[in-house]
Design a protein around this motif. Structure first.
Motif, short mmCIF file in Angstrom:
data_model
loop_
_atom_site.label_atom_id
_atom_site.label_comp_id
_atom_site.label_asym_id
_atom_site.label_seq_id
_atom_site.Cartn_x
_atom_site.Cartn_y
_atom_site.Cartn_z
N ILE A 212 0.78 -1.25 -0.05
CA ILE A 212 0.07 -0.20 0.02
C ILE A 212 0.93 1.23 0.10
N GLU A 213 1.91 1.07 0.84
CA GLU A 213 2.84 2.37 1.00
C GLU A 213 3.33 2.89 -0.53
N ALA A 214 3.76 1.78 -1.22
CA ALA A 214 4.43 1.99 -2.45
C ALA A 214 3.63 2.64 -3.34
N THR A 215 2.17 1.88 -3.52
CA THR A 215 1.38 2.31 -4.30
C THR A 215 0.96 3.63 -4.14
N ALA A 216 0.85 4.11 -3.02
CA ALA A 216 0.64 5.55 -2.39
C ALA A 216 1.49 6.51 -2.90
N PHE A 217 2.86 6.19 -3.06
CA PHE A 217 3.96 6.95 -3.45
C PHE A 217 3.91 7.28 -4.94
N PRO A 229 -3.94 12.30 -15.36
CA PRO A 229 -4.65 11.16 -15.80
C PRO A 229 -4.07 10.03 -15.14
N VAL A 230 -2.52 9.80 -14.88
CA VAL A 230 -1.83 8.71 -14.45
C VAL A 230 -2.16 8.61 -12.93
N ALA A 231 -2.23 9.92 -12.35
CA ALA A 231 -2.19 9.86 -10.95
C ALA A 231 -3.75 9.23 -10.51
N LEU A 232 -4.59 9.53 -11.30
CA LEU A 232 -5.97 9.34 -11.03
C LEU A 232 -6.23 7.81 -11.28
N SER A 233 -5.82 7.46 -12.25
CA SER A 233 -5.78 5.83 -12.57
C SER A 233 -5.05 5.11 -11.61
N THR A 234 -3.97 5.41 -11.49
CA THR A 234 -3.23 4.76 -10.21
C THR A 234 -4.09 4.57 -9.10
N LEU A 235 -4.53 5.86 -8.58
CA LEU A 235 -5.29 6.03 -7.39
C LEU A 235 -6.51 5.07 -7.44
N ARG A 236 -7.35 4.90 -8.56
CA ARG A 236 -8.56 4.13 -8.81
C ARG A 236 -8.11 2.64 -8.61
N HIS A 237 -6.87 2.35 -9.11
CA HIS A 237 -6.63 0.92 -9.22
C HIS A 237 -6.15 0.56 -7.84
N ALA A 238 -5.53 1.44 -7.17
CA ALA A 238 -5.14 1.16 -5.51
C ALA A 238 -6.09 1.12 -4.66
N PRO A 247 -3.46 6.28 4.05
CA PRO A 247 -1.94 6.29 3.58
C PRO A 247 -1.79 6.85 2.29
N LEU A 248 -2.58 6.88 1.36
CA LEU A 248 -2.65 7.81 0.20
C LEU A 248 -2.47 9.08 0.39
N VAL A 249 -3.44 9.63 1.08
CA VAL A 249 -3.28 11.17 1.51
C VAL A 249 -2.03 11.47 2.46
N ALA A 250 -1.56 10.50 3.29
CA ALA A 250 -0.19 10.84 3.93
C ALA A 250 0.99 10.90 3.03
N ALA A 251 0.99 10.11 1.80
CA ALA A 251 2.12 9.92 0.91
C ALA A 251 1.98 11.38 -0.04
N LEU A 252 0.69 12.07 -0.27
CA LEU A 252 0.89 13.34 -0.77
C LEU A 252 1.24 14.30 0.14
N VAL A 320 -13.20 8.47 -0.72
CA VAL A 320 -12.53 8.67 -1.96
C VAL A 320 -12.67 9.94 -2.76
N TYR A 321 -13.79 10.36 -2.91
CA TYR A 321 -13.89 11.56 -3.74
C TYR A 321 -12.72 12.77 -2.96
N ALA A 322 -12.64 12.82 -1.48
CA ALA A 322 -11.75 13.77 -1.08
C ALA A 322 -10.31 13.49 -1.63
N VAL A 323 -9.90 12.28 -1.76
CA VAL A 323 -8.49 11.98 -2.17
C VAL A 323 -8.30 12.33 -3.52
N GLU A 324 -9.47 11.93 -4.28
CA GLU A 324 -9.33 12.50 -5.74
C GLU A 324 -9.48 13.84 -6.06
N HIS A 325 -10.10 14.42 -5.21
CA HIS A 325 -10.11 16.11 -5.39
C HIS A 325 -8.79 16.54 -5.08
N ALA A 326 -7.84 16.03 -4.00
CA ALA A 326 -6.69 16.48 -3.59
C ALA A 326 -5.78 16.18 -4.55
N VAL A 327 -5.78 15.23 -5.22
CA VAL A 327 -5.03 14.83 -6.26
C VAL A 327 -5.07 15.57 -7.55
#
Length: 337
Positions: A212-217, A229-238, A247-252, A320-327
């Motif tokens: 998870i940590e690696a995917t987050a970074f 586009p790559v950030a959002l697609s990677t995020l949705r896959h994760a 941890p996704l937000v923590a990485a940001l 999920v929307y909160a993370v997508e918005h930040a990205v």
């Protein structure tokens, strides 16, 4: 024979690292990082046994100690074996242990090594102060909180294992497994054992890229590069494969903190690295990246990430929307190359 404390340090703390500690009549292994405490005691035991394979090992618990038992286990035996006494739970010692330990410190046995494990806190301060004042070795086992400290740990592990690792691979390994020191050490040991050449970031990703940590970074790296586009697609896959938004937000946030720190620092990359406790190569990377940020864009991204952090921790029904918005905000705030 156990060594005596150096005369020059009898009035000051003789602090050593867990890697450098040598057998002595009395050794204090203090601090809350359990993994480092275990490594320190293992290291001491291995050295004692290397010098005397027939050493007699005794283990005591300071919380359940019986009066007089310490003197009994350290007393010379009929066959003259060296004694190694490992005492755990010194932070929870009872009064009987405190009394006997203070008495023993006045005249330790020459052929005994007494190792005291204190996990932190103020209990037994009188004993700890006496050990430090006498100049006996003290191993300070503090948690490795900074990435720079974890990176230094990884580098030292690979050096001790006779294996080379690239600086980018060090950071990738810290990102992937650095949340828990024992897991980080296990990852180092596995790569040292399996790798046939210098360990690079690609190999680390092959072993631990699914964490998870690696995917987050990976998400954070794409967002910080302005590749929405790559950030959002990677995020949705994760998220689809079970990653937690926290941890996704923590990485940001970690990436943005690095940019913000470096943006406000003056001096060469080595000076900034020293002042901030970061790896020089990481500072150099951040100094290159900061050129693509305006002050307003950085502030906007930090605010969006702070809001997302609060929302994924319970303030929103749709994390999920909160993370997508930040990205999205971060990706759009980065200036084109």
């Amino acid at each position: 024979m156990a060594s005596a404390p150096p005369k020059s340090s009898r009035t000051s703390v003789n602090t050593v690292t867990w890697r450098d500690v040598k057998p002595a009549a009395v050794i204090l292994v203090g601090g809350p990082e359990e993994y480092l405490g275990i490594r320190a005691i293992d290291h001491i035991r291995a050295q004692v046994r290397a010098g005397d394979p027939d050493v007699e090992l005794s283990r005591l618990n300071a919380a359940a100690y019986e009066p007089g038992f310490l003197r009994m286990v350290v007393s010379p035996s009929l066959f003259g074996e060296r004694k190694l006494i490992e005492v755990e739970g010194v932070e929870s010692m009872n009064d009987a242990f405190l009394t006997d330990a203070l008495t023993y410190l006045k005249q330790p046995e020459d052929d005994a090594v007494l190792v005291l494990r204190h996990g932190g806190g103020v209990r037994g301060k009188k004993l700890l102060d006496a050990i430090k004042a006498a100049g006996w070795p003290v191993v300070d086992c503090q948690p490795l909180k900074k990435d720079a400290d974890k990176a230094a740990f990884v580098t030292a592990e690979f050096k001790a294992g006779g294996r080379r690792i690239e600086s980018s691979a060090v950071q990738a390994l810290v990102n992937a497994t650095g949340a828990n020191l024992s897991e980080l050490a296990a990852a180092c040991n596995q790569l040292i054992a399996d790798a046939t050449s210098t360990v690079d970031a690609e190999l680390v990703d092959r072993y631990y890229g699914g964490r998870i940590e690696a995917t987050a970074f990976k998400v954070a790296d794409a967002a910080m590069a302005g590749n929405g586009p790559v950030a959002l697609s990677t995020l949705r896959h994760a998220l689809a494969t079970g990653a937690d938004p926290v941890p996704l937000v923590a990485a940001l946030a970690a990436k943005l903190r690095t940019i913000a720190k470096v943006a406000g620092a003056q001096g060469s990359s080595h000076q900034v690295a020293r002042d901030l406790g970061m790896q020089p190569w990481l500072v150099e990377q951040a100094q290159r990246d900061v050129r693509r940020w305006t002050p307003d864009g950085l502030i906007r991204s930090i605010q969006a990430t702070a809001e997302a952090d609060a929302q994924v921790k319970g303030l929103s029904r749709d994390p999920v929307y909160a993370v997508e918005h930040a990205v999205t905000v971060i990706s759009m705030s980065v200036q084109p190359r």
